[in-house]
Design a protein around this motif. Structure first.
Motif, PDB file in Angstrom:
ATOM      1  N   LYS A  88       0.836  -1.208   0.000  1.00 48.27           N
ATOM      2  CA  LYS A  88       0.000   0.000   0.000  1.00 48.27           C
ATOM      3  C   LYS A  88       0.867   1.252   0.000  1.00 48.27           C
ATOM      4  CE  LYS A  88      -3.763   2.279   2.507  1.00 48.27           C
ATOM      5  NZ  LYS A  88      -4.691   2.190   3.670  1.00 48.27           N
ATOM      6  N   HIS A  89       1.971   1.209   0.739  1.00 49.27           N
ATOM      7  CA  HIS A  89       2.879   2.354   0.829  1.00 49.27           C
ATOM      8  C   HIS A  89       3.499   2.655  -0.540  1.00 49.27           C
ATOM      9  CE1 HIS A  89       5.591   5.246   2.420  1.00 49.27           C
ATOM     10  NE2 HIS A  89       6.662   4.478   2.395  1.00 49.27           N
ATOM     11  N   ILE A  90       3.984   1.621  -1.220  1.00 50.54           N
ATOM     12  CA  ILE A  90       4.579   1.809  -2.552  1.00 50.54           C
ATOM     13  C   ILE A  90       3.543   2.345  -3.532  1.00 50.54           C
ATOM     14  CG2 ILE A  90       5.645   0.640  -4.520  1.00 50.54           C
ATOM     15  CD1 ILE A  90       6.881  -1.334  -2.565  1.00 50.54           C
ATOM     16  N   ASN A  91       2.338   1.795  -3.470  1.00 48.65           N
ATOM     17  CA  ASN A  91       1.266   2.267  -4.355  1.00 48.65           C
ATOM     18  C   ASN A  91       0.999   3.750  -4.171  1.00 48.65           C
ATOM     19  OD1 ASN A  91      -0.573   0.408  -6.136  1.00 48.65           O
ATOM     20  ND2 ASN A  91       0.150  -0.872  -4.470  1.00 48.65           N
ATOM     21  N   THR A  92       0.919   4.175  -2.909  1.00 47.05           N
ATOM     22  CA  THR A  92       0.634   5.588  -2.617  1.00 47.05           C
ATOM     23  C   THR A  92       1.738   6.492  -3.147  1.00 47.05           C
ATOM     24  OG1 THR A  92      -0.612   4.989  -0.630  1.00 47.05           O
ATOM     25  CG2 THR A  92       0.179   7.253  -0.784  1.00 47.05           C
ATOM     26  N   LEU A  93       2.999   6.099  -2.936  1.00 45.24           N
ATOM     27  CA  LEU A  93       4.126   6.902  -3.418  1.00 45.24           C
ATOM     28  C   LEU A  93       4.104   7.018  -4.940  1.00 45.24           C
ATOM     29  CD1 LEU A  93       7.066   5.634  -1.158  1.00 45.24           C
ATOM     30  CD2 LEU A  93       5.974   7.882  -1.088  1.00 45.24           C
ATOM     31  N   ILE A  94       3.853   5.897  -5.609  1.00 44.64           N
ATOM     32  CA  ILE A  94       3.857   5.926  -7.072  1.00 44.64           C
ATOM     33  C   ILE A  94       2.663   6.712  -7.610  1.00 44.64           C
ATOM     34  CG2 ILE A  94       3.633   4.490  -9.149  1.00 44.64           C
ATOM     35  CD1 ILE A  94       5.309   2.395  -7.753  1.00 44.64           C
ATOM     36  N   GLU A  95       1.496   6.544  -7.014  1.00 45.29           N
ATOM     37  CA  GLU A  95       0.320   7.295  -7.460  1.00 45.29           C
ATOM     38  C   GLU A  95       0.564   8.803  -7.334  1.00 45.29           C
ATOM     39  OE1 GLU A  95      -2.752   5.707  -5.051  1.00 45.29           O
ATOM     40  OE2 GLU A  95      -3.096   3.954  -6.347  1.00 45.29           O
ATOM     41  N   ASN A  96       1.224   9.219  -6.256  1.00 45.49           N
ATOM     42  CA  ASN A  96       1.556  10.640  -6.094  1.00 45.49           C
ATOM     43  C   ASN A  96       2.547  11.098  -7.153  1.00 45.49           C
ATOM     44  OD1 ASN A  96      -0.106  10.853  -3.857  1.00 45.49           O
ATOM     45  ND2 ASN A  96       1.540  10.483  -2.390  1.00 45.49           N
ATOM     46  N   CYS A  97       3.499  10.234  -7.467  1.00 51.13           N
ATOM     47  CA  CYS A  97       4.487  10.562  -8.492  1.00 51.13           C
ATOM     48  C   CYS A  97       3.836  10.684  -9.865  1.00 51.13           C
ATOM     49  CB  CYS A  97       5.570   9.486  -8.517  1.00 51.13           C
ATOM     50  SG  CYS A  97       6.866   9.760  -9.752  1.00 51.13           S
ATOM     51  N   LEU A  98       2.867   9.829 -10.150  1.00 47.85           N
ATOM     52  CA  LEU A  98       2.237   9.808 -11.473  1.00 47.85           C
ATOM     53  C   LEU A  98       1.416  11.069 -11.745  1.00 47.85           C
ATOM     54  CD1 LEU A  98       1.114   6.096 -11.965  1.00 47.85           C
ATOM     55  CD2 LEU A  98       3.302   7.191 -12.390  1.00 47.85           C
ATOM     56  N   LEU A  99       1.085  11.797 -10.716  1.00 53.64           N
ATOM     57  CA  LEU A  99       0.364  13.050 -10.924  1.00 53.64           C
ATOM     58  C   LEU A  99       1.179  14.033 -11.757  1.00 53.64           C
ATOM     59  CD1 LEU A  99      -1.074  13.604  -7.311  1.00 53.64           C
ATOM     60  CD2 LEU A  99      -2.299  12.759  -9.334  1.00 53.64           C
ATOM     61  N   PHE A 100       2.495  13.851 -11.786  1.00 58.66           N
ATOM     62  CA  PHE A 100       3.388  14.767 -12.501  1.00 58.66           C
ATOM     63  C   PHE A 100       3.865  14.192 -13.839  1.00 58.66           C
ATOM     64  CE2 PHE A 100       3.817  15.425  -7.932  1.00 58.66           C
ATOM     65  CZ  PHE A 100       3.534  16.775  -7.827  1.00 58.66           C
ATOM     66  N   HIS A 101       3.307  13.063 -14.251  1.00 62.13           N
ATOM     67  CA  HIS A 101       3.789  12.419 -15.481  1.00 62.13           C
ATOM     68  C   HIS A 101       2.749  12.380 -16.590  1.00 62.13           C
ATOM     69  CE1 HIS A 101       7.835  11.182 -14.382  1.00 62.13           C
ATOM     70  NE2 HIS A 101       7.385  10.874 -13.196  1.00 62.13           N
ATOM     71  N   GLU A 102       1.619  13.030 -16.427  1.00 63.76           N
ATOM     72  CA  GLU A 102       0.614  13.197 -17.475  1.00 63.76           C
ATOM     73  C   GLU A 102       0.307  11.889 -18.203  1.00 63.76           C
ATOM     74  OE1 GLU A 102       2.115  16.283 -19.990  1.00 63.76           O
ATOM     75  OE2 GLU A 102       1.732  17.856 -18.517  1.00 63.76           O
ATOM     76  N   ASN A 103      -0.041  10.865 -17.419  1.00 63.22           N
ATOM     77  CA  ASN A 103      -0.470   9.576 -17.974  1.00 63.22           C
ATOM     78  C   ASN A 103       0.623   8.823 -18.725  1.00 63.22           C
ATOM     79  OD1 ASN A 103      -3.143   9.950 -17.017  1.00 63.22           O
ATOM     80  ND2 ASN A 103      -3.603  11.226 -18.798  1.00 63.22           N
ATOM     81  N   GLY A 161      13.091   9.073  -8.611  1.00 59.93           N
ATOM     82  CA  GLY A 161      14.251   9.155  -9.496  1.00 59.93           C
ATOM     83  C   GLY A 161      14.328   7.979 -10.457  1.00 59.93           C
ATOM     84  N   THR A 162      13.965   6.798  -9.971  1.00 60.31           N
ATOM     85  CA  THR A 162      13.981   5.616 -10.826  1.00 60.31           C
ATOM     86  C   THR A 162      12.944   5.728 -11.930  1.00 60.31           C
ATOM     87  OG1 THR A 162      14.763   4.217  -9.014  1.00 60.31           O
ATOM     88  CG2 THR A 162      13.704   3.112 -10.866  1.00 60.31           C
ATOM     89  N   LEU A 163      11.748   6.200 -11.599  1.00 56.81           N
ATOM     90  CA  LEU A 163      10.708   6.363 -12.612  1.00 56.81           C
ATOM     91  C   LEU A 163      11.098   7.421 -13.650  1.00 56.81           C
ATOM     92  CD1 LEU A 163       7.406   6.134 -10.519  1.00 56.81           C
ATOM     93  CD2 LEU A 163       8.442   4.393 -11.989  1.00 56.81           C
ATOM     94  N   GLU A 164      11.748   8.482 -13.213  1.00 57.60           N
ATOM     95  CA  GLU A 164      12.227   9.508 -14.160  1.00 57.60           C
ATOM     96  C   GLU A 164      13.262   8.913 -15.109  1.00 57.60           C
ATOM     97  OE1 GLU A 164      11.410  12.494 -14.853  1.00 57.60           O
ATOM     98  OE2 GLU A 164      10.138  13.154 -13.217  1.00 57.60           O
ATOM     99  N   TYR A 165      14.150   8.101 -14.564  1.00 64.07           N
ATOM    100  CA  TYR A 165      15.174   7.461 -15.382  1.00 64.07           C
ATOM    101  C   TYR A 165      14.544   6.516 -16.407  1.00 64.07           C
ATOM    102  CZ  TYR A 165      19.063   4.341 -16.588  1.00 64.07           C
ATOM    103  OH  TYR A 165      19.985   3.590 -17.270  1.00 64.07           O
TER     104      TYR A 165
END
Length: 249
Positions: A16-31, A126-130
């Motif tokens: 659940k923790h990882i999901n929340t972090l990634i969902e917050n990150c995806l708000l800045f990646h425009e789908n 940072g990993t998702l940006e990479y």
């Protein structure tokens, strides 16, 4: 087109923790990314990849999954289906990094779960940006060439070598025709149509490369390609085909 994120973590609180972090990150990646599978069992991941046949997926895997299949075994199974997978291990066992190299799963990184929350979040972001940069560079390359995977082999063709891609009677399988012969691989026409701007859909089950058209018979709606293959185009495609041919010539 969004690229799938798949998470496998046996601890429900950590999942659940990882999901929340990634969902917050995806708000800045425009789908650009989309969480498609989030589970605590490796069997669910295997079911997902076999049914969805993802490409360029991002897989965040715990190494110790409290299962007969550990994260490294799961990564190997993923790599068999998604050759271009971006595999990241989230683990407290960083001493297992050499084992992933030994077992040739091609992980692009490790994220330590035991660190403070800010550092953990920054590592995931940072990993998702990479990974996003890797995918974008791959897309730039693929726009110039046509690539596909059969088993553990990747094929690369120049645009001019591509004649047609048609649906097979086997579900999810496509037939690719080039000046060098015929190949069969798994994929979806819709995905290829979106991915390669030089391809044109002439009917529900066929994409062609207009540069390799030899003749069009508009009354019978028949297209003959340079390899002699003949296929019919939908009636609504006639005007667009004329425009394309005029632009080529």
């Amino acid at each position: 087109m969004s690229y799938p994120i798949i998470i496998c973590e046996d601890n429900p609180i950590e999942l659940k923790h990882i999901n929340t972090l990634i969902e917050n990150c995806l708000l800045f990646h425009e789908n650009f990314f989309q969480i498609e599978c989030s589970t605590n069992t490796p069997q669910n991941v295997i079911k997902y990849i076999n049914e969805s046949l993802p490409t360029h997926g991002t897989y965040l895997l715990d190494i110790d999954l409290q299962s007969s299949i550990d994260g490294i075994d799961l990564a190997k199974k993923i790599r068999e289906v998604d050759v271009q997978a971006n595999i990241v291990f989230t683990t407290t066992h960083d001493e297992l990094a050499p084992e992933t190299l030994k077992r040739k799963v091609g992980a692009i990184g490790f994220i330590e779960k035991g660190q403070i929350m800010e550092n953990y979040r920054d590592d995931i972001y940072g990993t998702l940006e990479y990974i996003k940069r890797l995918i974008e560079k791959s897309k730039e390359y693929q726009q110039k060439n046509f690539t596909f995977v059969i088993g553990t082999q990747m094929y690369n063709f120049n645009q001019n070598e591509v004649y047609s891609i048609t649906s097979s009677q086997i579900p999810h399988q496509l037939i690719f025709l080039s000046e060098h012969g015929q190949y069969e691989f798994y994929g979806k026409l819709k995905d290829l149509e979106q991915k390669y701007s030089f391809l044109f859909r002439i009917n529900r089950s066929c994409l062609i490369n207009p540069i390799n058209i030899r003749k069009i018979d508009f009354p019978s709606r028949r297209i003959t390609l340079k390899n002699g293959i003949i296929d019919k185009f939908s009636i609504g495609k006639a005007t667009k085909l004329k425009k394309i041919l005029l632009s080529i010539n």
